[in-house]
Motif scaffolding. Structure first.
Motif, short mmCIF file in Angstrom:
data_model
loop_
_atom_site.label_atom_id
_atom_site.label_comp_id
_atom_site.label_asym_id
_atom_site.label_seq_id
_atom_site.Cartn_x
_atom_site.Cartn_y
_atom_site.Cartn_z
N GLY A 182 48.25 40.42 40.25
CA GLY A 182 48.63 39.00 40.26
C GLY A 182 48.94 38.49 41.65
O GLY A 182 48.45 37.44 42.08
N LEU A 225 46.99 33.46 33.93
CA LEU A 225 46.41 34.80 33.77
C LEU A 225 46.49 35.27 32.31
O LEU A 225 45.51 35.78 31.76
CB LEU A 225 47.16 35.81 34.65
CG LEU A 225 46.84 35.79 36.14
CD1 LEU A 225 47.82 36.68 36.90
CD2 LEU A 225 45.41 36.26 36.39
N LYS A 257 50.05 45.82 37.16
CA LYS A 257 48.99 45.36 36.27
C LYS A 257 47.88 44.69 37.10
O LYS A 257 48.18 43.83 37.93
CB LYS A 257 49.57 44.35 35.27
CG LYS A 257 48.61 44.02 34.14
CD LYS A 257 49.27 43.11 33.12
CE LYS A 257 48.30 42.82 31.99
NZ LYS A 257 48.86 41.89 31.01
N TYR A 282 43.90 42.86 37.01
CA TYR A 282 43.00 42.09 36.13
C TYR A 282 41.58 42.20 36.62
O TYR A 282 41.33 42.27 37.83
CB TYR A 282 43.41 40.62 36.11
CG TYR A 282 44.75 40.37 35.50
CD1 TYR A 282 44.89 40.20 34.13
CD2 TYR A 282 45.90 40.33 36.30
CE1 TYR A 282 46.14 39.98 33.56
CE2 TYR A 282 47.15 40.11 35.74
CZ TYR A 282 47.26 39.93 34.37
OH TYR A 282 48.49 39.72 33.81
#
Lengths: 252, 113
Positions: B29, B55, B78, B80
């Motif tokens: 992020g 997101l 995390k 993506y």
């Protein structure tokens, strides 16, 4: 790292979502806060200035948190959370346990007679089969959570929803069997059989069925309550630990 | 023809920027916010908090896929990545923005001259 503990706690207090979704979102934010902090430090900022700038950039307004809550909340989840929350009280769980024991005791006594007399609906067997599956699942999950203490957040709640579904299916089989047997008895009366005998036969067969289905469904639901509460407690402790960073002992 | 709703311009713009930043490689992020800021030379600057609803909505819709890095000793992160559905959605977004700007400059350019 504890430098963003206050920011995360404020977000946690205002983020109206159940576990483990809340924990996952907070962990993601926590890791990005750390990354931003490290980025600012690498640019040569002093520690305090880097913290201030990071906090400033991560403005988690009420609107943002409400949007997140709206994205992640589903009607099914809302229902489950309500059920789960209501099972948090020790008294409620104790009452459920006593009720279950009472029903199981009564069922045990009558079941012997019913099964031996062979006056039992055939729907009993799938209900019993599902009850055994639920027992196996519940024991396995209980072993994983309480004895093995495998507290990996990713599969902490796996196998819990099937327990609830099994309880529902057991109840469904009981209700369907009850109506099915009533229909069959009515059909026999229509063909000229003695009504009183048919009614008594129906009562005997369906009461045997209910004596299996109700305790099985209640027991499975109770197991689901207990295991879900335990999983929730583990998640809360785990998120505390994760957000607290390496300088805290794992409370589990 | 894909069209943008005027009321949803900010949302569509943010989505298009995020999808574009994810085109090359999976990102976290914070990396996304930095990447967008740097590549736009500071024009598109996200308050990072605003990034998460976008997101998570894209992830829920299946346009991007989030996964956790299993770092040893360090905090998990995390990241993506774009899904095939996300690529198609990004293409539709770009087409919609192109139409938007063509019509916008038709109008504004006419007033200017």
């Amino acid at each position: 790292m504890t430098r963003f503990r206050e920011t995360l706690k404020l977000a946690s207090d205002r983020l109206d979502l159940p576990q483990p979704t809340k924990s996952r979102i907070l962990l993601e934010i926590a890791s990005d806060l750390d990354a931003a902090y490290e980025h600012f430090r690498a640019q040569g900022l002093e520690e305090e200035e880097a913290v201030r700038k990071t906090t400033e950039r991560f403005q988690l307004s009420d609107e943002v948190l409400a949007q997140l809550a709206q994205i992640h909340r589903t009607p099914f989840r809302r229902l489950l959370d309500r059920l789960s929350t209501s099972a948090q009280s020790r008294w409620e769980r104790l009452m459920l346990l006593l009720l279950l024991l009472f029903i199981a005791g009564m069922a045990g006594r009558h079941l012997q007679v019913s099964l031996l007399a062979s006056h039992v609906s055939p729907f009993v067997w799938p209900a019993l089969g599902l009850a055994l599956v639920a027992l196996g699942l519940g024991l396995h999950k209980g072993y994983v959570l309480f004895l093995k203490k495998d507290h990996n957040l990713r599969h902490l709640r796996s196998g819990l929803h099937p327990l609830l579904a099994l309880a529902g299916v057991d109840l469904g089989i009981g209700a369907y069997g009850w109506v099915f047997e009533l229909h069959a008895a009515a059909g026999r009366v229509a063909r000229g059989a003695e009504p009183l005998v048919c009614t008594l036969d129906w009562l005997l067969r369906t009461s045997g069925l209910m004596l299996i289905c109700l305790p099985a469904a209640l027991g499975t639901a109770l197991a689901w309550f207990a295991l879900t509460s335990k999983a929730g407690a583990i998640e809360r402790a785990e998120i505390e630990h994760q957000l607290g960073g390496d300088d805290h002992e794992n409370p589990l | 023809m894909p069209e943008l709703e005027i009321q949803q311009l900010a949302k569509s713009c943010n989505e298009a920027l995020i999808l574009a930043a994810l085109r090359g490689t999976p990102r976290h992020g914070y990396q996304l916010a930095l990447e967008i800021e740097e590549r736009s030379r500071g024009l598109f600057r996200f308050g990072h908090g605003t990034l998460y609803p976008i997101l998570h909505k894209l992830e829920k819709d299946g346009h991007i896929k989030g996964a956790w890095d299993e770092g040893s000793g360090k905090r998990k992160r995390k990241h993506y990545e774009l899904t095939p559905s996300g690529r198609r959605y990004a293409a539709r977004q770009v087409a919609a923005w192109r139409v938007f700007f063509e019509r916008f400059f038709d109008l504004v350019g006419g007033v200017e001259s």
